[in-house]
Write a protein that holds these residues in place. Structure first.
Motif, mmCIF file in Angstrom:
data_model
loop_
_atom_site.group_PDB
_atom_site.id
_atom_site.type_symbol
_atom_site.label_atom_id
_atom_site.label_comp_id
_atom_site.label_asym_id
_atom_site.label_seq_id
_atom_site.Cartn_x
_atom_site.Cartn_y
_atom_site.Cartn_z
ATOM 1 N N LEU A 35 0.814 -1.214 0.000
ATOM 2 C CA LEU A 35 0.000 0.000 0.000
ATOM 3 C C LEU A 35 0.850 1.268 0.000
ATOM 4 C CD1 LEU A 35 -2.824 -1.024 2.514
ATOM 5 C CD2 LEU A 35 -3.057 -0.676 0.040
ATOM 6 N N LEU A 36 2.023 1.208 0.630
ATOM 7 C CA LEU A 36 2.892 2.391 0.693
ATOM 8 C C LEU A 36 3.678 2.606 -0.603
ATOM 9 C CD1 LEU A 36 4.303 2.002 4.326
ATOM 10 C CD2 LEU A 36 2.651 3.712 3.528
ATOM 11 N N LEU A 37 3.834 1.530 -1.382
ATOM 12 C CA LEU A 37 4.684 1.603 -2.565
ATOM 13 C C LEU A 37 4.206 2.628 -3.604
ATOM 14 C CD1 LEU A 37 7.319 0.181 -3.283
ATOM 15 C CD2 LEU A 37 6.011 -1.513 -4.539
ATOM 16 N N PRO A 38 2.891 2.700 -3.984
ATOM 17 C CA PRO A 38 2.475 3.707 -4.977
ATOM 18 C C PRO A 38 2.717 5.140 -4.505
ATOM 19 C CG PRO A 38 0.811 1.991 -4.775
ATOM 20 C CD PRO A 38 1.783 1.771 -3.662
ATOM 21 N N GLY A 39 2.488 5.399 -3.207
ATOM 22 C CA GLY A 39 2.746 6.737 -2.683
ATOM 23 C C GLY A 39 4.216 7.090 -2.737
ATOM 24 N N ALA A 40 5.069 6.104 -2.418
ATOM 25 C CA ALA A 40 6.515 6.348 -2.486
ATOM 26 C C ALA A 40 6.942 6.605 -3.922
ATOM 27 C CB ALA A 40 7.267 5.150 -1.914
ATOM 28 N N LEU A 41 6.338 5.861 -4.856
ATOM 29 C CA LEU A 41 6.651 6.079 -6.270
ATOM 30 C C LEU A 41 6.233 7.485 -6.698
ATOM 31 C CD1 LEU A 41 7.564 5.005 -9.054
ATOM 32 C CD2 LEU A 41 5.234 4.117 -9.354
ATOM 33 N N ALA A 42 5.051 7.923 -6.265
ATOM 34 C CA ALA A 42 4.568 9.257 -6.610
ATOM 35 C C ALA A 42 5.505 10.338 -6.082
ATOM 36 C CB ALA A 42 3.162 9.458 -6.051
ATOM 37 N N ALA A 43 5.957 10.174 -4.819
ATOM 38 C CA ALA A 43 6.854 11.166 -4.231
ATOM 39 C C ALA A 43 8.179 11.233 -4.978
ATOM 40 C CB ALA A 43 7.089 10.833 -2.758
ATOM 41 N N ALA A 44 8.723 10.068 -5.342
ATOM 42 C CA ALA A 44 10.002 10.050 -6.061
ATOM 43 C C ALA A 44 9.871 10.691 -7.434
ATOM 44 C CB ALA A 44 10.497 8.607 -6.188
ATOM 45 N N VAL A 45 8.780 10.372 -8.157
ATOM 46 C CA VAL A 45 8.575 10.938 -9.492
ATOM 47 C C VAL A 45 8.393 12.457 -9.408
ATOM 48 C CG1 VAL A 45 6.992 11.022 -11.459
ATOM 49 C CG2 VAL A 45 7.689 8.820 -10.504
ATOM 50 N N GLU A 57 13.437 10.056 -1.188
ATOM 51 C CA GLU A 57 12.252 9.399 -1.769
ATOM 52 C C GLU A 57 12.630 8.101 -2.485
ATOM 53 O OE1 GLU A 57 13.008 12.504 -2.047
ATOM 54 O OE2 GLU A 57 11.317 13.715 -1.314
ATOM 55 N N VAL A 58 13.727 8.141 -3.244
ATOM 56 C CA VAL A 58 14.157 6.937 -3.966
ATOM 57 C C VAL A 58 14.603 5.848 -2.987
ATOM 58 C CG1 VAL A 58 15.878 6.000 -5.567
ATOM 59 C CG2 VAL A 58 14.778 8.196 -6.065
ATOM 60 N N SER A 59 15.309 6.251 -1.912
ATOM 61 C CA SER A 59 15.748 5.274 -0.904
ATOM 62 C C SER A 59 14.550 4.596 -0.245
ATOM 63 C CB SER A 59 16.611 5.977 0.154
ATOM 64 O OG SER A 59 17.762 6.539 -0.433
#
Length: 555
Positions: A35-45, A57-59
């Motif tokens: 569940l946290l993965l899409p949000g982390a992807l959004a923040a990194a992008v 964000e990438v880490s």
């Protein structure tokens, strides 16, 4: 039946609570990281697009990805171990029940094998299936919540697909349950027929009935094929429907997200996160085939419960009293085998049981020895009803040898001493009485030769089975065609050795040989499940019908 099956599955799931807890915890960790993965992807992008430093964000994205992989690996290992231990537990319970049912079991050999193998494995999967479904449900629900927190309009578009997913799931379960149960039942029937055919392979080949027997064995195949096709049709329908639903929902959410970007409510990274949440939310639909596995587990549990719920003989409450080994039947009836049989077998005497094939000889001696409980009437040993005697005491005083004995144990010596407390000297003495000692001592390791490495002819196996019965030193010795493969000279030598080794014991011998009946003190002549006559062989021989019993066996 469904309620008891579900209770059995709950018991199976809770067998290994430490591993169950580990599986649940790993599933929760996987759910959280997923569940946290899409949000982390959004923040990194978004950080990269904005030109900001993106290392944190990438880490974080890498940490979540590694966590998800590690948790999946741990969950797979725990699932495999839980399933194997649950399957082993079910097989032990089922095997114990089959042994307790004994000869009263109504389940065919092949069907029993099917339940012990496939059904126990299917029911043993229950913990992993339920945890997977629970995890998928949490992920789907969580993704909807996170989508709503991002933009309630996106969540509303996504929720429009839920009724379709529920409709697919309901239709899948409804159409699968009956087909799964039918498939398992027919598989058991097919296995039972196959085991019977394999056991009689030489007879089938000798009689030239291979084609007819193949037709009999494969007769349930169309029904099995029908159930199998039904399962695959349902599965295929579910796959293409869910395959169409997912891209349709993604397209609708993507269009709504596009309007959100144009209105300034969403960023590019959030659009990617929205697509990730949609994929997670639709995971419940893509996991609907797990419902087939759940349905199969319930069907397996139902079939296992059929055996576990089968009534077993009541444990005996009386002990065996001293006596000569007198056996008596009063009004004994066994459906399809014996009818209203009254018989007295005097203790310490040699009694032969003769009759045409199908006359009920094996059923009679099984009742006399307590292996078969009659449907009507009573059987007694020295005045005590057999069904009320403690089984372990009864087995200690009544020994059996069969035409085709099942030899159990690691070595030949183990096979002879199986089920008794006989020491090495007693085992060797029993083998000498059964005229098989000379064969065993010539083996590479003598009595310690592995049974799996000992090729035995039918007569040699019979003699080892006979030695096993003698090693018990029973009060009553019952031989159910146990010397049929021996020549007449060897059979006579075996009888003399038994008389010397076990003097004064009751012997009941099923035989097709006039010479054996002539050596008996009394002959019981069976015909169509009834005792036609009892008396010395010489007296009965005057009757041409009695002579025909042996003439038939020689033809």
């Amino acid at each position: 039946m469904a309620g008891s099956a579900d209770r059995l599955l709950l018991t199976v799931a809770a067998l290994d609570r430490p591993r169950l807890s580990a599986l649940v915890l790993s599933a929760l960790a996987g759910t959280a990281s997923g569940l946290l993965l899409p949000g982390a992807l959004a923040a990194a992008v978004d950080a990269v697009v904005a030109g900001r430093p993106s290392l944190p964000e990438v880490s974080w994205l890498i940490v979540l990805g590694v966590t998800e992989i590690a948790v999946a690996l741990i969950g797979g290992i725990v699932t495999a171990r839980m399933t194997s231990s649950a399957t082993a537990w079910l097989r032990r319970r089922l095997a114990d029940r089959y042994l307790a049912l004994g000869t009263r079991s109504r389940f065919a050999d092949g069907d029993a094998i099917s339940r012990l193998t496939g059904d126990c494995t299917g029911a043993g999967l229950i913990a992993s299936v339920v945890v997977q479904l629970g995890s998928t449900t949490l992920i789907s629900g969580g993704s909807v919540v996170l989508l709503a927190l991002m933009d309630w309009r996106l969540a509303l578009v996504f929720l429009g697909s839920i009724p379709f997913g529920l409709m697919f799931a309901r239709s899948h379960l409804k159409n699968t349950a009956d087909d799964v149960l039918t498939y398992q039942e027919v598989s058991g029937e097919l296995a039972a027929r196959m085991v019977d055919a394999v056991a009689g392979l030489r007879t089938i080949a000798a009689s030239g009935t291979a084609d007819r027997e193949a037709e009999r064995v494969l007769r349930p195949l169309p029904k099995l094929s029908l159930a199998g096709r039904g399962m695959w049709r349902t599965q295929a329908r579910m796959v293409w429907r869910s395959g169409l639903l997912l891209p349709a929902v993604e397209l609708a959410v993507l269009a709504a997200a596009g309007f959100g970007v144009m209105a300034g409510r969403l960023t590019v990274g959030q659009v990617l996160a929205a697509l990730g949440y949609v994929a997670l939310g639709m995971g419940l639909v893509s996991q609907i085939p797990l419902l087939t596995t759940l349905s199969r587990a319930r069907s397996c549990a139902r079939r296992i419960n059929e055996v576990l719920d089968a009534p077993v003989p009541e444990p005996g409450e009386l002990g065996v009293v001293p006596g000569r080994g007198t056996l008596e039947l009063r009004g004994v009836t066994v459906e399809g085998a014996l009818r209203d049989v009254d018989l007295l077998v005097r203790g310490g005497k040699f009694t032969a049981v003769v009759g045409r094939s199908g006359s009920g000889k094996s059923a009679l001696v099984n009742v006399l020895g307590g292996l078969l409980t009659p449907d009507e009437g009573t059987a007694t040993l020295d005045g005590r009803p057999l069904e009320k005697l403690r089984p372990y005491e009864l087995r200690a005083v009544v020994g059996f040898a069969f035409e085709r004995p099942a030899l159990l144990g690691a070595t030949v010596g183990d096979a002879v001493g199986y089920g008794s407390w006989a020491g090495e000297a007693a085992v060797r003495g029993a083998c000498r009485s059964a005229q098989v000692d000379d064969l065993i001592v010539r083996l590479p390791d003598g009595y310690r030769t592995p049974l799996s490495e000992t090729p035995l002819s039918g007569g040699e196996a019979q003699r080892i089975g006979l030695a096993r019965a003698i090693a018990h030193a029973p009060r009553v010795l019952i031989l159910d065609d146990a010397t049929a493969s021996l020549d007449t000279v060897t059979e006579a030598a075996v009888e003399e050795a038994i008389e010397r080794t076990l003097p004064g014991r009751t012997r009941v011998v099923v035989t097709h040989r006039a010479a054996t009946a002539a050596r008996a003190d009394t002959v019981v002549w069976l015909e169509d499940g009834r005792v036609r006559a009892v008396g010395p062989h010489g007296e009965l021989w005057r009757n041409p019908a009695y002579q025909a019993v042996f003439t038939e066996g020689e033809q």
